[in-house]
Design an enzyme around this catalytic site. Structure first.
Site, PDB file in Angstrom:
ATOM      1  N   ASN A 103       0.845  -1.205   0.000  1.00 14.79           N
ATOM      2  CA  ASN A 103       0.000   0.000   0.000  1.00 14.79           C
ATOM      3  C   ASN A 103       0.876   1.250   0.000  1.00 14.79           C
ATOM      4  O   ASN A 103       1.950   1.278   0.612  1.00 14.79           O
ATOM      5  CB  ASN A 103      -1.012  -0.010   1.151  1.00 14.79           C
ATOM      6  CG  ASN A 103      -0.406  -0.152   2.523  1.00 14.79           C
ATOM      7  OD1 ASN A 103       0.621  -0.774   2.702  1.00 14.79           O
ATOM      8  ND2 ASN A 103      -1.055   0.437   3.512  1.00 14.79           N
ATOM      9  N   CYS A 105      -4.152   0.666  -2.560  1.00 13.47           N
ATOM     10  CA  CYS A 105      -4.009  -0.573  -1.798  1.00 13.47           C
ATOM     11  C   CYS A 105      -2.922  -1.464  -2.407  1.00 13.47           C
ATOM     12  O   CYS A 105      -2.645  -1.392  -3.616  1.00 13.47           O
ATOM     13  CB  CYS A 105      -5.314  -1.354  -1.809  1.00 13.47           C
ATOM     14  SG  CYS A 105      -6.684  -0.582  -0.951  1.00 13.47           S
ATOM     15  N   GLU A 138      -3.005  -4.608  -3.072  1.00 14.39           N
ATOM     16  CA  GLU A 138      -3.498  -5.546  -4.087  1.00 14.39           C
ATOM     17  C   GLU A 138      -3.543  -4.874  -5.450  1.00 14.39           C
ATOM     18  O   GLU A 138      -3.198  -5.471  -6.468  1.00 14.39           O
ATOM     19  CB  GLU A 138      -4.909  -6.025  -3.727  1.00 14.39           C
ATOM     20  CG  GLU A 138      -4.999  -6.791  -2.422  1.00 14.39           C
ATOM     21  CD  GLU A 138      -5.277  -5.902  -1.212  1.00 14.39           C
ATOM     22  OE1 GLU A 138      -4.744  -4.754  -1.162  1.00 14.39           O
ATOM     23  OE2 GLU A 138      -6.004  -6.347  -0.320  1.00 14.39           O
ATOM     24  N   CYS A 182     -10.189  -5.062   0.199  1.00 13.08           N
ATOM     25  CA  CYS A 182     -11.355  -4.179   0.220  1.00 13.08           C
ATOM     26  C   CYS A 182     -12.219  -4.427  -1.017  1.00 13.08           C
ATOM     27  O   CYS A 182     -11.819  -5.141  -1.954  1.00 13.08           O
ATOM     28  CB  CYS A 182     -10.902  -2.709   0.265  1.00 13.08           C
ATOM     29  SG  CYS A 182     -10.317  -2.071  -1.316  1.00 13.08           S
ATOM     30  N   GLU A 210       0.397   5.197   0.661  1.00 14.49           N
ATOM     31  CA  GLU A 210      -0.519   6.243   1.130  1.00 14.49           C
ATOM     32  C   GLU A 210      -0.087   7.609   0.600  1.00 14.49           C
ATOM     33  O   GLU A 210       0.973   7.759  -0.028  1.00 14.49           O
ATOM     34  CB  GLU A 210      -0.587   6.210   2.665  1.00 14.49           C
ATOM     35  CG  GLU A 210      -1.125   4.871   3.136  1.00 14.49           C
ATOM     36  CD  GLU A 210      -1.459   4.814   4.617  1.00 14.49           C
ATOM     37  OE1 GLU A 210      -0.999   5.681   5.389  1.00 14.49           O
ATOM     38  OE2 GLU A 210      -2.201   3.886   4.987  1.00 14.49           O
TER      39      GLU A 210
HETATM   40  N1  THU Z   1      -5.358  -1.276   2.352  1.00 16.70           N
HETATM   41  C1  THU Z   1      -4.803  -2.134   1.465  1.00 16.70           C
HETATM   42  O1  THU Z   1      -3.636  -2.010   1.105  1.00 16.70           O
HETATM   43  N2  THU Z   1      -5.573  -3.144   0.985  1.00 16.70           N
HETATM   44  C2  THU Z   1      -6.890  -3.342   1.295  1.00 16.70           C
HETATM   45  O2  THU Z   1      -7.541  -4.171   0.680  1.00 16.70           O
HETATM   46  C3  THU Z   1      -7.477  -2.562   2.383  1.00 16.70           C
HETATM   47  C4  THU Z   1      -6.736  -1.351   2.787  1.00 16.70           C
HETATM   48  C5  THU Z   1      -4.540  -0.164   2.862  1.00 16.70           C
HETATM   49  C6  THU Z   1      -4.936   1.180   2.339  1.00 16.70           C
HETATM   50  C7  THU Z   1      -4.455   2.092   3.436  1.00 16.70           C
HETATM   51  O3  THU Z   1      -3.107   2.427   3.184  1.00 16.70           O
HETATM   52  C8  THU Z   1      -4.510   1.247   4.682  1.00 16.70           C
HETATM   53  O4  THU Z   1      -4.656  -0.083   4.255  1.00 16.70           O
HETATM   54  C9  THU Z   1      -5.663   1.601   5.609  1.00 16.70           C
HETATM   55  O5  THU Z   1      -6.853   1.653   4.909  1.00 16.70           O
END
Ligand code: THU
Length: 148
Positions: free
Chosen positions: A51, A62, A64, A102, A53
């Site tokens: 991920n 994310c 994935e 997600c 940010e």
């Molecule tokens: N996140 C992911 O990398 N994958 C997901 O399927 C759910 C959320 C990350 C995004 C963000 O950086 C952190 O988790 C919190 O939401």
């Protein structure tokens, strides 16, 4: 990118290890929720993602979807499995979460997979993981075939 021997021999633990390595590269200063993903393709190659940010929070991507982007940008559009490792590791460093993808990531995985056979592995460690078919996590899904 890594090369596997054969898809049938795919070592789930190896895929999880790749996801754990990718998680080390997570850029998550805002949530501290660190995620790594390793995507197995039909030709036995593996692409990873973490991920990433952003100070403008909605610009976050994310793990994935970064893995899918890596695979597609490298010419792969046939994906067969993903291992996901994520969560806030507390003082012990032990993961307490199974990091399920997600809704948006489930849909993006659906674009390039057969949801009935695509395997989603959510792992807390190489010995502690759960396995699903994408179809279970995204039932009655909408995909490219609906637009033919
Ligand atoms: N996140 C992911 O990398 N994958 C997901 O399927 C759910 C959320 C990350 C995004 C963000 O950086 C952190 O988790 C919190 O939401």
């Amino acid at each position: 990118m890594m090369q596997w021997g054969r898809t049938e021999d795919m070592d789930e633990k190896e895929l999880i290890k790749h996801a754990m390595d990718a998680r080390e590269r997570s850029y998550s200063p805002y949530s501290q929720y660190r995620v790594g993903a390793a995507l197995l393709c039909g030709d036995d190659t593996v692409f990873t993602g973490c991920n990433i940010e952003n100070a403008s929070y909605p610009a976050t991507v994310c793990a994935e979807r970064v893995a899918v982007g890596n695979a597609v940008a490298n010419g792969r559009r046939d994906i067969t499995a993903i291992a996901i490792v994520g969560g806030k590791s507390g003082e012990t460093g032990v993961l307490t979460d199974y990091a399920f993808p997600c809704g948006i990531c489930r849909q993006v995985l659906r674009e390039f997979s057969d949801p009935a056979s695509f395997t989603v592995i959510v792992a807390r460690s190489t010995d502690d993981y759960k396995k699903y078919k994408l179809e279970e996590l995204l039932p009655e899904s909408f995909g490219p075939d609906h637009l033919l």
